[in-house]
Design an enzyme around this catalytic site. Structure first.
Site, PDB file in Angstrom:
ATOM      1  N   ASP A  60       0.789  -1.229   0.000  1.00 50.38           N
ATOM      2  CA  ASP A  60       0.000   0.000   0.000  1.00 50.38           C
ATOM      3  C   ASP A  60       0.827   1.288   0.000  1.00 50.38           C
ATOM      4  O   ASP A  60       1.783   1.416   0.772  1.00 50.38           O
ATOM      5  CB  ASP A  60      -0.884   0.060   1.250  1.00 50.38           C
ATOM      6  CG  ASP A  60      -1.725  -1.175   1.461  1.00 50.38           C
ATOM      7  OD1 ASP A  60      -1.612  -2.124   0.676  1.00 50.38           O
ATOM      8  OD2 ASP A  60      -2.498  -1.192   2.441  1.00 50.38           O
ATOM      9  N   GLU A 237     -10.623  -2.415   3.948  1.00 42.24           N
ATOM     10  CA  GLU A 237      -9.341  -1.788   4.257  1.00 42.24           C
ATOM     11  C   GLU A 237      -9.262  -0.419   3.591  1.00 42.24           C
ATOM     12  O   GLU A 237     -10.046  -0.082   2.703  1.00 42.24           O
ATOM     13  CB  GLU A 237      -8.175  -2.657   3.748  1.00 42.24           C
ATOM     14  CG  GLU A 237      -8.072  -4.015   4.415  1.00 42.24           C
ATOM     15  CD  GLU A 237      -6.849  -4.800   3.981  1.00 42.24           C
ATOM     16  OE1 GLU A 237      -6.122  -5.252   4.879  1.00 42.24           O
ATOM     17  OE2 GLU A 237      -6.632  -4.944   2.758  1.00 42.24           O
TER      18      GLU A 237
END
Length: 521
Positions: A60, A237
């Protein structure tokens, strides 16, 4: 002191590994001799105008912010492996969001846990009380510490930096704890009024908090679980709230990444369109409607920049998929980011809105030369372009011979090996087939047919394809429909074929793109 000890330990591991001295220096952000980065960044399948780290695993994007003329890209990083492990925050900086300089690791695992995802803002008014001197900026990162052996496995922590490079952990961490939540992570910060809103992912919901000092947080509301909203094929998420104004109306988009449960396989990012009043987000669409930010399998954990000079929201996403990322054939790195994309909310009918994402305008500055051009004459329904480029931008427009659109098939292939990837649009249905694209045997999920939809039934169509060694970003209608995916051809593709059915090619330009890692480009 903890950071320095951990840093020394990581350096020792790297020195005992097979990484070259040049590569080790790049990991550490040391000054380089000559054109070392172009040597390290010259491996097979290495993207040349997408960001990737010199070595090792990334996922990420984190802490995207802008300060003192520099864009910061932090990211989830495991510096001593090609697979996921104890998370650090890697770091790179740029003056233009395109050409990146690798910096030293910013955040490390600590007794409180690994450094999971989070975001960053600039405290210019000393609301945190952390400024050294009056009117000096402080880069504040808020992120999740994750420790599975703890009774509260995921807690929110704060770190701060005076120079944007070296970070100090806040002495009173953690700043936010919820003992009832095992999944409680990925804080995203948004300036709102005289304070900040934090969005957090909590299993099957997004939770919202507010603060006036970035340290003390008050719970506001949650969204997603009661009633159930959107896709719940996997854990939620990386939430993010984004404000838009469309035709004089304020609307909000909430991004939620989901793993698994994507439209093709594995991980993906969905979004919701609605209102936010400073306390609660309300979805304006039916609860079971799912909107995908990108139909491709390799676009996840989209994060938004804060404090940027551009009036348009700007995002970056991890260009990979949890189902096969660990098994991909790249070395000595594993993972890359999408191009930075501008984001708009487009009204597509009386009561319907869709997010449109497209590479920022400055990506045009990476054009090196014009490789091929067709201006519409003579009228044709097909083109075959032979080339020897492994990094380019293909920009096309088409016109249908009827009120609705016909079909366009674009194929990238190697003429000797017959490896190919096919992108086929038929009216509103879009399919991408990479089952014969090259090396695919590392995952059966990699060969699954990628399906998506065109949003607008217009007789005019634009297609933009950004190809970069192994990274492909495909945009229909300037990003109203987008497909991000990876390919690993054993030999470079050297032919582009385009075929129309009930339509003609209006124009086509193919641009060679510069390498952001080579000084001579």
């Amino acid at each position: 002191m903890v950071n320095k000890l951990v840093y020394s330990w990581i350096t020792l591991i790297i020195l005992l590994s097979d990484f070259s001295l040049d590569t080790i220096q790049l990991i550490q952000g040391m000054p380089m001799q000559g054109n070392t980065e172009s040597k390290v960044y010259g491996e097979k399948w290495r993207p040349q105008y997408h960001f990737s780290p010199p070595t090792s695993w990334i996922n990420d994007p984190n802490g995207l912010t802008y300060s003192n003329g520099k864009y910061h890209l932090f990211y989830q990083y495991h510096p001593d492996s090609l697979v996921w492990g104890p998370m650090h925050w890697g770091h790179a900086t740029s003056s233009d969001l395109l050409r990146w300089e690798n910096e030293p690791i910013a955040l490390y695992p600590a007794p409180g846990g690994a450094a999971f995802s989070g975001s960053a803002v600039i405290d210019s008014t000393n609301i945190t009380g952390l400024q050294k001197t009056a009117n000096s900026n402080v880069l504040v990162a808020i992120f999740t510490r994750s420790n599975d052996s703890s009774p509260t496995p995921q807690t929110q922590h704060l770190a701060y930096s005076y120079d944007g490079i070296t970070f100090n952990n806040y002495e009173n961490n953690p700043i936010l704890v919820d003992p009832s939540k095992r999944d409680f992570r990925d804080p995203a910060l948004l300036k709102y009024g005289d304070g900040y809103i934090m969005s957090l992912a909590a299993g099957d919901a997004a939770m919202f908090y507010k603060s006036t000092n970035l340290i003390d947080w008050t719970y506001l509301s949650s969204f997603g679980e009661k009633p159930s909203q959107g896709s719940h094929g996997g854990v939620w998420e990386c939430p993010a709230l984004i404000r838009f104004e469309v035709d004089g109306r304020e609307l909000w988009v909430l991004l939620i990444s989901i793993n698994p449960g994507g439209p093709t396989v594995g991980s993906a990012t969905q979004y919701f369109v609605g209102t936010f009043d400073g306390t609660r987000f309300i979805n304006e669409n039916p609860a079971d409607r799912v909107l995908w930010l990108d139909w491709g399998p390799d676009n996840y954990a989209a994060a938004m920049y804060t404090n940027i000079p551009s009036p348009k929201p700007t995002m970056v996403a991890w260009m990979n998929n949890w189902n096969y990322a660990a098994n991909e054939p790249t070395t000595p790195w594993r993972g890359q980011m999408t191009l930075p994309r501008s984001m708009e909310l487009v009204k597509t009918s009386d009561n319907d809105y869709h997010v449109q994402t497209f590479p920022i305008d400055d990506v045009k500055n990476l054009r090196e030369s014009l490789l091929y051009e067709f201006k519409g004459e003579p009228v044709t329904e097909s083109l075959a372009i032979q080339h020897n480029s492994d990094r380019y931008h293909l920009e096309c427009s088409f016109k249908s011979n009827r009120t609705s659109f016909g079909a366009v098939k674009i194929k990238l292939m190697n003429q000797a090996s017959s490896e190919q990837v096919t992108m086929n649009l038929d009216n509103l249905r879009i399919e991408v087939d990479r089952s014969q694209s090259g090396l695919t045997n590392f995952s059966s999920d990699f060969t699954k047919l990628i399906r998506g939809s065109r949003i607008l039934p217009s007789p005019q169509l634009s297609v933009d394809l950004f190809f970069d060694s192994s990274a492909v970003e495909l945009f229909y209608d300037k990003g109203l429909s987008s497909f991000t995916y990876l390919v690993f051809p054993t030999q470079p593709y050297d032919l582009i074929s385009i075929e129309c059915t009930d339509c003609t090619i209006s124009s086509l330009s193919m641009y060679q793109m510069k390498s952001i890692w080579k000084n001579d480009s």
